[in-house]
Scaffold this active site. Structure first.
Site, PDB file in Angstrom:
ATOM      1  CE1 TYR A 169      -4.055   1.989   0.490  1.00  0.00           C
ATOM      2  CE2 TYR A 169      -2.751   3.182   2.108  1.00  0.00           C
ATOM      3  CZ  TYR A 169      -3.880   3.077   1.311  1.00  0.00           C
ATOM      4  OH  TYR A 169      -4.827   4.071   1.336  1.00  0.00           O
ATOM      5  CE  LYS A 173      -3.618   4.317  -2.105  1.00  0.00           C
ATOM      6  NZ  LYS A 173      -4.649   4.613  -3.131  1.00  0.00           N
TER       7      LYS A 173
END
Length: 274
Positions: A169, A173
């Protein structure tokens, strides 16, 4: 092509629906999601409130599906705004799903809509404050920014996350930030703009699911420690998207807007070292 202004929103969750409501008045709204039930419910809600909304079942990890979405949006009228909210969280998704949707899917959106963007078009990709904490070597950052979307999965830095959803994650991002920065030149040459928004903890169903995990408890403790005293709301993200797609931000492109209640600032300057 009709004369209507067109707004595209990917993701039919709380954040996407808030964005559609904020940007969609008097415009054609195209809402895209990979879940047919969620998409149908969201479109029905918009139509009941008077919006000219249509839904397109779209898995952003599928390049061909995103290309069809972009083509349909361009055919529907003047493409004014695209807000990409679709994503998978670290608490509810596997590392593989996060890479496919959050990293590769965002690259697909940037690429496909970059082909149809024109003067005045603005794309906002919703990233995360987590992207500000990823530690990535310069060479790997360059690869994340510039590698063709189809090659992202095979990059060494992507393979290195293994089965760790949180690592995936954070990397995905950060990759969103980098790809938007790298794409700004091409969008500028089309008279268009592209930016990211990095929310902190926002009150959505996804955040509620995450708050019940160990990492979620830690996340909520940071919200209190940083002094914000509350989570953000989807409406606040929608307001930021309205700014970044509107006439008051015509000189803003290739950058990130951090909306986290001061968490990043607290982590950098006030959190006790582990």
């Amino acid at each position: 092509m009709t004369g209507s202004d067109v707004v595209v929103v990917t993701g039919a969750g709380g954040m996407g629906l808030a964005v559609a409501r904020r940007l969609g008045s008097g415009r054609t709204v195209i809402l895209a999601d990979a879940s047919a039930p969620a998409l149908e419910q969201a479109v029905d809600s918009l139509r009941a409130a008077g919006y000219a909304a249509t839904g397109r079942l779209t898995d952003v990890s599928d390049a061909a599906a995103v290309a069809k979405l972009a083509a349909a949006a361009a055919d529907a009228g003047r493409l004014t705004a695209i807000v990409h909210t679709a994503g998978v969280s670290a608490a509810t998704g596997t590392a593989k799903a996060i890479i496919e949707v959050d990293l590769v899917g965002t690259a697909h959106v940037i690429d496909a809509f970059g082909e149809v963007a024109g003067p005045g078009t603005a794309l906002v990709c919703v990233s995360s404050m987590a992207g500000h904490y990823a530690t990535v070597a310069p060479g790997d950052e360059r690869a994340l920014a510039l590698a063709p979307a189809a090659e992202l999965r095979t990059l060494d830095v992507v393979r290195a996350v293994g089965d760790d959803p949180l690592a995936a994650y954070m990397l995905a991002k950060r990759g969103n930030h980098l790809r938007v920065q790298a794409a700004a030149l091409a969008w500028n040459l089309r008279g268009a703009r592209i930016n990211t928004i990095s929310p902190g903890v926002i009150s959505t169903a996804m955040a509620a699911a995450e708050s019940r995990t160990a990492s979620g408890v830690h996340m909520m403790a940071m919200v209190e420690a940083c002094g914000a005293g509350r989570t953000g709301t989807p409406a606040e993200i929608a307001a930021a998207a309205a700014y970044l797609t509107g006439p008051e931000s015509l000189y803003v492109t290739g950058t990130d807007l951090l909306i986290d209640g001061g968490q990043a600032a607290w982590i950098r300057w006030h959190r006790e070292p582990a």
